[in-house]
Write an enzyme that holds these catalytic residues in place. Structure first.
Site, mmCIF file in Angstrom:
data_model
loop_
_atom_site.group_PDB
_atom_site.id
_atom_site.type_symbol
_atom_site.label_atom_id
_atom_site.label_comp_id
_atom_site.label_asym_id
_atom_site.label_seq_id
_atom_site.Cartn_x
_atom_site.Cartn_y
_atom_site.Cartn_z
ATOM 1 N N GLY A 101 -5.933 -2.338 -11.608
ATOM 2 C CA GLY A 101 -5.384 -3.573 -12.130
ATOM 3 C C GLY A 101 -5.988 -4.753 -11.393
ATOM 4 O O GLY A 101 -6.452 -4.619 -10.261
ATOM 5 N N GLN A 129 -6.798 -13.319 -8.551
ATOM 6 C CA GLN A 129 -7.724 -12.553 -7.700
ATOM 7 C C GLN A 129 -9.187 -12.879 -7.988
ATOM 8 O O GLN A 129 -10.060 -12.485 -7.213
ATOM 9 C CB GLN A 129 -7.487 -11.058 -7.864
ATOM 10 C CG GLN A 129 -6.160 -10.601 -7.295
ATOM 11 C CD GLN A 129 -5.998 -9.109 -7.448
ATOM 12 O OE1 GLN A 129 -5.552 -8.627 -8.491
ATOM 13 N NE2 GLN A 129 -6.374 -8.370 -6.418
ATOM 14 N N CYS A 136 -4.832 -3.072 -2.391
ATOM 15 C CA CYS A 136 -5.102 -4.253 -3.209
ATOM 16 C C CYS A 136 -6.572 -4.623 -3.063
ATOM 17 O O CYS A 136 -7.112 -4.597 -1.952
ATOM 18 C CB CYS A 136 -4.212 -5.408 -2.736
ATOM 19 S SG CYS A 136 -4.469 -6.941 -3.654
ATOM 20 N N LEU A 137 -7.221 -4.979 -4.173
ATOM 21 C CA LEU A 137 -8.632 -5.352 -4.134
ATOM 22 C C LEU A 137 -8.863 -6.592 -3.278
ATOM 23 O O LEU A 137 -9.948 -6.762 -2.717
ATOM 24 C CB LEU A 137 -9.161 -5.589 -5.555
ATOM 25 C CG LEU A 137 -9.113 -4.379 -6.485
ATOM 26 C CD1 LEU A 137 -9.601 -4.766 -7.881
ATOM 27 C CD2 LEU A 137 -9.922 -3.218 -5.933
ATOM 28 N N HIS A 183 3.094 -4.672 -9.172
ATOM 29 C CA HIS A 183 2.080 -5.112 -8.204
ATOM 30 C C HIS A 183 1.256 -6.264 -8.785
ATOM 31 O O HIS A 183 1.058 -7.287 -8.128
ATOM 32 C CB HIS A 183 1.167 -3.933 -7.836
ATOM 33 C CG HIS A 183 0.084 -4.289 -6.874
ATOM 34 N ND1 HIS A 183 0.102 -3.889 -5.557
ATOM 35 C CD2 HIS A 183 -1.058 -5.012 -7.027
ATOM 36 C CE1 HIS A 183 -0.988 -4.354 -4.949
ATOM 37 N NE2 HIS A 183 -1.707 -5.045 -5.826
ATOM 38 N N GLU A 184 0.777 -6.092 -10.017
ATOM 39 C CA GLU A 184 -0.037 -7.149 -10.633
ATOM 40 C C GLU A 184 0.802 -8.385 -10.951
ATOM 41 O O GLU A 184 0.339 -9.518 -10.802
ATOM 42 C CB GLU A 184 -0.738 -6.630 -11.896
ATOM 43 C CG GLU A 184 -1.716 -5.497 -11.650
ATOM 44 C CD GLU A 184 -2.735 -5.781 -10.554
ATOM 45 O OE1 GLU A 184 -3.156 -6.948 -10.392
ATOM 46 O OE2 GLU A 184 -3.116 -4.834 -9.839
ATOM 47 N N HIS A 193 1.083 -10.827 -8.203
ATOM 48 C CA HIS A 193 -0.057 -11.741 -8.044
ATOM 49 C C HIS A 193 0.125 -13.032 -8.824
ATOM 50 O O HIS A 193 -0.236 -14.108 -8.334
ATOM 51 C CB HIS A 193 -1.360 -11.063 -8.485
ATOM 52 C CG HIS A 193 -1.954 -10.168 -7.449
ATOM 53 N ND1 HIS A 193 -2.395 -10.627 -6.229
ATOM 54 C CD2 HIS A 193 -2.206 -8.836 -7.468
ATOM 55 C CE1 HIS A 193 -2.878 -9.617 -5.533
ATOM 56 N NE2 HIS A 193 -2.766 -8.517 -6.261
#
Length: 196
Positions: A45, A50, A98-99, A140-141, A144
């Protein structure tokens, strides 16, 4: 197009994102670029903040988790202007990463179920309920676009123990195989490959 992923410490990751207007130019290209960027970084995701865009948009392809939950085999979705309406059920822990925060994974406790309202890429409105891993990935997304990170859900002691590692990430002292923008570096973008 593969875009650089914004690293921990950048203010864009802490802003509550804005709704996307229906006439937003190049939305289709933005969504395609987000999927390209996510796949290139081996993520499941990614949210618009991000990649440095403070809009209420995130995309998910949870196929890598299909071994854990067969429902996720074809779970590829686009969430525009999402609002979580309800979170219910027992809290359960799962190891998240997380990216934007590479090389750190921690157990995070989240509610088991959620109901979410959102628009898809064709501006069709949906109100759906999810549970288990699909709910967790969405949560999670969703965090953001609310200006939150998974590290916010850790205990104060655990956060204190991670402080130096998080500071190092913001300075680009991390090895990743995808492009990143680091807020503490002049110019911000050092590729993220050879900083450690």
């Amino acid at each position: 197009m593969k875009l650089p992923i914004i690293a921990y410490g950048d203010p864009v990751l802490r802003k509550k994102a804005l709704d996307i207007p229906q006439d937003y130019a190049d939305l289709e290209a933005l969504i395609a670029n987000m999927f390209d960027t996510m796949y290139n970084a081996h993520g499941v995701g990614i949210a618009a903040p991000q990649i440095g865009i403070s809009l209420r948009l995130f995309v998910i392809d949870a196929a890598p988790f299909a071994e854990d939950d067969i429902v996720l085999k074809n779970f590829r979705k686009i969430f525009i202007n999402a609002q979580i309406l309800e979170e219910t059920g027992d809290k359960w822990s799962f190891n998240e990463g997380c990216l934007s925060i590479p090389d750190i994974r921690e157990d995070v406790s989240r509610s088991e179920n959620l109901t979410i309202s959102y628009y898809d890429e064709n501006w069709v409105h949906h109100e759906e309920s999810y549970s288990g891993l699909s709910a967790r990935i969405i949560q999670h997304e969703y965090d953001h676009i609310e200006g939150k990170l998974f590290t916010d859900k850790l205990s104060p002691l655990r956060k204190a123990m991670l402080k130096n590692r998080l500071d190092s990430i913001s300075k680009g002292y991390v090895k990743v195989d995808y492009k990143m923008k680091f807020p503490a570096l002049k110019g911000g973008n050092k590729g993220g490959k050879n900083r450690r």
